[in-house]
Design a protein around this motif. Structure first.
Motif, PDB file in Angstrom:
ATOM      1  N   LEU A  82      -6.405   7.307   2.918  1.00  0.00           N
ATOM      2  CA  LEU A  82      -6.812   8.617   3.678  1.00  0.00           C
ATOM      3  C   LEU A  82      -6.373   7.647   5.259  1.00  0.00           C
ATOM      4  CD1 LEU A  82      -9.669  10.420   3.612  1.00  0.00           C
ATOM      5  CD2 LEU A  82      -7.193  11.363   3.482  1.00  0.00           C
ATOM      6  N   ARG A  83      -7.244   6.707   5.691  1.00  0.00           N
ATOM      7  CA  ARG A  83      -6.319   5.761   6.751  1.00  0.00           C
ATOM      8  C   ARG A  83      -5.336   5.223   6.908  1.00  0.00           C
ATOM      9  NH1 ARG A  83     -11.379   0.871   6.715  1.00  0.00           N
ATOM     10  NH2 ARG A  83     -12.688   1.608   6.824  1.00  0.00           N
ATOM     11  N   SER A  84      -4.165   5.226   5.546  1.00  0.00           N
ATOM     12  CA  SER A  84      -2.752   4.756   5.226  1.00  0.00           C
ATOM     13  C   SER A  84      -2.384   5.147   6.141  1.00  0.00           C
ATOM     14  CB  SER A  84      -2.333   4.138   3.762  1.00  0.00           C
ATOM     15  OG  SER A  84      -3.651   2.681   3.920  1.00  0.00           O
ATOM     16  N   ARG A  85      -2.622   6.531   5.410  1.00  0.00           N
ATOM     17  CA  ARG A  85      -1.994   8.028   5.992  1.00  0.00           C
ATOM     18  C   ARG A  85      -2.145   8.382   7.818  1.00  0.00           C
ATOM     19  NH1 ARG A  85       2.310  11.461   3.996  1.00  0.00           N
ATOM     20  NH2 ARG A  85       3.140  12.980   5.701  1.00  0.00           N
ATOM     21  N   ALA A  86      -3.290   8.483   8.101  1.00  0.00           N
ATOM     22  CA  ALA A  86      -3.357   8.390   9.555  1.00  0.00           C
ATOM     23  C   ALA A  86      -3.110   7.159   9.675  1.00  0.00           C
ATOM     24  CB  ALA A  86      -5.121   8.668   9.794  1.00  0.00           C
ATOM     25  N   ALA A  87      -3.201   5.943   9.618  1.00  0.00           N
ATOM     26  CA  ALA A  87      -1.767   5.174  10.050  1.00  0.00           C
ATOM     27  C   ALA A  87      -0.628   5.433  10.452  1.00  0.00           C
ATOM     28  CB  ALA A  87      -2.409   3.674   9.831  1.00  0.00           C
ATOM     29  N   GLN A  88       0.174   5.914   9.826  1.00  0.00           N
ATOM     30  CA  GLN A  88       1.718   5.988   9.599  1.00  0.00           C
ATOM     31  C   GLN A  88       1.543   7.289  10.376  1.00  0.00           C
ATOM     32  OE1 GLN A  88       3.165   7.305   5.482  1.00  0.00           O
ATOM     33  NE2 GLN A  88       4.094   9.274   6.367  1.00  0.00           N
ATOM     34  N   GLY A 141       6.732  -8.491  16.218  1.00  0.00           N
ATOM     35  CA  GLY A 141       5.366  -7.484  15.578  1.00  0.00           C
ATOM     36  C   GLY A 141       3.844  -7.851  15.449  1.00  0.00           C
ATOM     37  N   LEU A 142       3.640  -7.639  15.425  1.00  0.00           N
ATOM     38  CA  LEU A 142       1.513  -6.965  15.330  1.00  0.00           C
ATOM     39  C   LEU A 142       1.274  -6.810  14.813  1.00  0.00           C
ATOM     40  CD1 LEU A 142       1.095  -6.356  19.308  1.00  0.00           C
ATOM     41  CD2 LEU A 142       1.785  -8.631  18.755  1.00  0.00           C
ATOM     42  N   CYS A 143      -0.411  -7.500  14.153  1.00  0.00           N
ATOM     43  CA  CYS A 143      -0.766  -6.548  12.887  1.00  0.00           C
ATOM     44  C   CYS A 143      -2.453  -6.581  13.426  1.00  0.00           C
ATOM     45  CB  CYS A 143      -1.187  -7.809  12.166  1.00  0.00           C
ATOM     46  SG  CYS A 143      -2.547  -6.924  10.030  1.00  0.00           S
ATOM     47  N   ILE A 144      -2.869  -5.646  13.461  1.00  0.00           N
ATOM     48  CA  ILE A 144      -4.144  -4.599  13.825  1.00  0.00           C
ATOM     49  C   ILE A 144      -5.202  -4.864  12.749  1.00  0.00           C
ATOM     50  CG2 ILE A 144      -2.882  -4.302  15.801  1.00  0.00           C
ATOM     51  CD1 ILE A 144      -3.321  -1.304  15.524  1.00  0.00           C
ATOM     52  N   LEU A 145      -6.838  -4.618  13.700  1.00  0.00           N
ATOM     53  CA  LEU A 145      -7.523  -4.568  12.882  1.00  0.00           C
ATOM     54  C   LEU A 145      -7.662  -5.006  11.192  1.00  0.00           C
ATOM     55  CD1 LEU A 145      -7.488  -0.991  12.698  1.00  0.00           C
ATOM     56  CD2 LEU A 145      -8.843  -2.144  13.789  1.00  0.00           C
ATOM     57  N   VAL A 165       3.892  -2.595  14.144  1.00  0.00           N
ATOM     58  CA  VAL A 165       3.109  -2.789  14.171  1.00  0.00           C
ATOM     59  C   VAL A 165       2.503  -2.554  12.870  1.00  0.00           C
ATOM     60  CG1 VAL A 165       0.452  -2.189  15.430  1.00  0.00           C
ATOM     61  CG2 VAL A 165       2.477  -2.173  16.534  1.00  0.00           C
ATOM     62  N   ILE A 166       1.479  -3.249  12.248  1.00  0.00           N
ATOM     63  CA  ILE A 166       1.192  -3.187  10.960  1.00  0.00           C
ATOM     64  C   ILE A 166      -0.239  -3.177  11.398  1.00  0.00           C
ATOM     65  CG2 ILE A 166       0.345  -4.667   9.027  1.00  0.00           C
ATOM     66  CD1 ILE A 166       3.141  -6.165   9.499  1.00  0.00           C
ATOM     67  N   VAL A 167      -0.633  -2.149  10.409  1.00  0.00           N
ATOM     68  CA  VAL A 167      -2.297  -1.410  10.358  1.00  0.00           C
ATOM     69  C   VAL A 167      -3.030  -1.801   9.267  1.00  0.00           C
ATOM     70  CG1 VAL A 167      -4.009   0.840  10.832  1.00  0.00           C
ATOM     71  CG2 VAL A 167      -1.866   0.290  12.229  1.00  0.00           C
ATOM     72  N   THR A 168      -4.190  -2.565   9.398  1.00  0.00           N
ATOM     73  CA  THR A 168      -5.309  -3.142   7.894  1.00  0.00           C
ATOM     74  C   THR A 168      -5.865  -1.567   8.097  1.00  0.00           C
ATOM     75  OG1 THR A 168      -4.674  -4.892   8.879  1.00  0.00           O
ATOM     76  CG2 THR A 168      -6.426  -5.142   7.187  1.00  0.00           C
ATOM     77  N   THR A 169      -5.363  -0.810   6.567  1.00  0.00           N
ATOM     78  CA  THR A 169      -6.525   0.066   6.212  1.00  0.00           C
ATOM     79  C   THR A 169      -7.005  -0.745   5.264  1.00  0.00           C
ATOM     80  OG1 THR A 169      -4.020   0.684   4.588  1.00  0.00           O
ATOM     81  CG2 THR A 169      -4.467   1.286   7.249  1.00  0.00           C
ATOM     82  N   THR A 170      -7.589  -1.834   4.673  1.00  0.00           N
ATOM     83  CA  THR A 170      -8.021  -2.327   3.820  1.00  0.00           C
ATOM     84  C   THR A 170      -9.294  -0.979   3.404  1.00  0.00           C
ATOM     85  OG1 THR A 170      -7.425  -4.083   3.504  1.00  0.00           O
ATOM     86  CG2 THR A 170      -9.290  -3.715   2.717  1.00  0.00           C
ATOM     87  N   HIS A 171      -9.625  -0.778   2.048  1.00  0.00           N
ATOM     88  CA  HIS A 171     -11.131   0.275   2.234  1.00  0.00           C
ATOM     89  C   HIS A 171     -11.450  -0.311   0.220  1.00  0.00           C
ATOM     90  CE1 HIS A 171     -14.643   3.276   1.371  1.00  0.00           C
ATOM     91  NE2 HIS A 171     -14.049   2.942   3.088  1.00  0.00           N
ATOM     92  N   PHE A 172     -13.212   0.036   0.434  1.00  0.00           N
ATOM     93  CA  PHE A 172     -12.658  -0.136  -1.512  1.00  0.00           C
ATOM     94  C   PHE A 172     -12.456   1.276  -1.821  1.00  0.00           C
ATOM     95  CE2 PHE A 172     -15.479   0.345  -5.171  1.00  0.00           C
ATOM     96  CZ  PHE A 172     -15.423  -0.642  -6.014  1.00  0.00           C
ATOM     97  N   ALA A 226       4.316   0.600  11.038  1.00  0.00           N
ATOM     98  CA  ALA A 226       5.184   0.179  10.715  1.00  0.00           C
ATOM     99  C   ALA A 226       4.753  -0.016   9.346  1.00  0.00           C
ATOM    100  CB  ALA A 226       6.053  -0.467  10.895  1.00  0.00           C
ATOM    101  N   MET A 227       3.217   0.213   8.957  1.00  0.00           N
ATOM    102  CA  MET A 227       3.214  -0.871   8.085  1.00  0.00           C
ATOM    103  C   MET A 227       1.835  -0.964   7.630  1.00  0.00           C
ATOM    104  SD  MET A 227       4.084  -4.503   6.426  1.00  0.00           S
ATOM    105  CE  MET A 227       6.148  -4.772   6.735  1.00  0.00           C
ATOM    106  N   VAL A 228       1.555  -0.761   6.632  1.00  0.00           N
ATOM    107  CA  VAL A 228      -0.163  -0.823   6.408  1.00  0.00           C
ATOM    108  C   VAL A 228      -0.096  -2.925   5.366  1.00  0.00           C
ATOM    109  CG1 VAL A 228      -0.487   1.320   6.662  1.00  0.00           C
ATOM    110  CG2 VAL A 228      -0.278   0.711   4.385  1.00  0.00           C
ATOM    111  N   MET A 229      -1.335  -2.758   5.838  1.00  0.00           N
ATOM    112  CA  MET A 229      -2.163  -4.140   5.029  1.00  0.00           C
ATOM    113  C   MET A 229      -3.316  -3.706   4.440  1.00  0.00           C
ATOM    114  SD  MET A 229      -2.498  -7.925   6.506  1.00  0.00           S
ATOM    115  CE  MET A 229      -3.698  -7.911   7.861  1.00  0.00           C
ATOM    116  N   ILE A 230      -2.985  -4.464   3.002  1.00  0.00           N
ATOM    117  CA  ILE A 230      -4.567  -3.697   2.311  1.00  0.00           C
ATOM    118  C   ILE A 230      -4.909  -5.083   1.113  1.00  0.00           C
ATOM    119  CG2 ILE A 230      -5.436  -2.459   0.531  1.00  0.00           C
ATOM    120  CD1 ILE A 230      -3.517  -0.069   1.915  1.00  0.00           C
TER     121      ILE A 230
END
Length: 310
Positions: A95-101, A46-50, A81-88, A106-110
């Motif tokens: 919102l970032r995580s919902r948009a990624a879904q 799999g992959l992780c982006i951002l 694909v895992i999307v990084t959605t880190t934000h303070f 497949a997953m978000v990393m935070i």
């Protein structure tokens, strides 16, 4: 039951994809697609982006959205694909995580919320932060436990969130004594810990596998090499895994201690995968001597990256 426990269990090698720029520092979208194709061809599960190794901190929100949609559409389900959605902000991270879904992640990393060198949040705020994000989505959350956040996350606290928050179920542990923390986390969290993962360019991979890690999130330059180690271990042959690790360790060490996030791009350029290995200013280009050392070590191993584009 933790909601994520009834979902697919992701295991194996999920490297971080670098963000590809041209020599002027603009996004190179065609180069990005070639990078993704190479990483899949080289055996990534799999992959992780951002992520941080994607220079996410140097991207605008518009660029993040462009890259997220480009990669997810180009991968087209070939690998998760895992999307990084880190934000303070809890709200913005949700919102970032919902948009990624919604885009097909497949997953978000935070990472836990942090800002600068001194602005941190206590355990109550961190718990509520991940709770709000979990409530906003239906896919797993991977908590990135890394020194860059400057936030202590104890194993008991992580295990509590895994037990109590529906989608908190994966943990990328890349702090000092990572193996000991993974072992404690697995003992305390039990079945709620779906994915105890290794990080930090695989510099502690064998110890982490011995502690129970089931995934590895490494740099994107040589997933074929990391697969040899992880696959052998998963098949029950720890001695073969150790032999592979000893062989690839000089390159892993060079990436971790010398080349850093510029390493995957330098390898990809050398192998004709991408045209430019530029990092975004104020990051500086890899020193020619560092590049020469990297390629000397890599050529001894003949990784896919050095021949994929030729």
């Amino acid at each position: 039951m933790n909601q994520a426990s009834i979902q697919t269990s992701y295991r194996g090698v999920f490297p971080v994809a670098p963000t590809i720029f041209d020599d002027e520092g603009r996004l190179d979208l065609e180069g990005q697609k070639r990078c993704i194709d190479f990483m899949i061809d080289a055996g990534s599960n799999g992959l992780c982006i951002l992520a941080n190794f994607s220079e996410q901190f140097a991207l605008s929100d518009d660029e993040r959205n462009t890259l997220m949609h480009l990669v997810l559409e180009h991968v087209a389900g070939r690998v998760p694909v895992i999307v990084t959605t880190t934000h303070f902000s809890s709200h913005q991270c949700a919102l970032r995580s919902r948009a990624a879904q919604d885009a097909g992640a497949a997953m978000v990393m935070i990472m836990p919320p942090y800002h600068g060198a001194t602005i941190r949040v206590g355990e109550r705020g961190i718990y509520e932060f991940y709770s709000k994000v979990s409530d906003a989505i239906d896919i797993p959350i991977m908590i990135q436990d890394a020194p860059v956040a400057g936030t202590a996350l104890s194993a008991p606290f992580l295990a509590r969130m895994a037990r109590e928050l529906a989608n908190v179920s994966y943990f990328k542990v890349e702090v000092p004594q990572a193996a000991a923390k993974l072992r404690e986390l697995i003992e305390l969290g039990g079945d709620a810990i779906i994915g105890p993962w290794d990080g930090e360019e695989a510099i502690t991979l064998m110890a982490d596998l011995d502690a129970g890690a089931t995934g590895a999130m490494t740099g994107g330059g040589y997933p074929d090499g990391i697969r040899l180690i992880v696959d052998a271990y998963a098949a029950g042959d720890a001695e073969l895994a150790a032999a592979h690790y000893q062989r690839w360790l000089p390159l892993i060490n060079y990436e971790n201690r010398q080349g850093g996030l510029a390493t995957p791009k330098a390898l990809m350029k050398a192998g004709g995968v991408i045209k430019s290995d530029a990092v975004r200013h104020p990051l500086l280009p890899m020193h020619p001597a560092t590049r020469a050392g990297l390629l000397t070590i890599a050529r001894r191993l003949d990784p896919v990256v050095l021949r994929w584009g030729k």
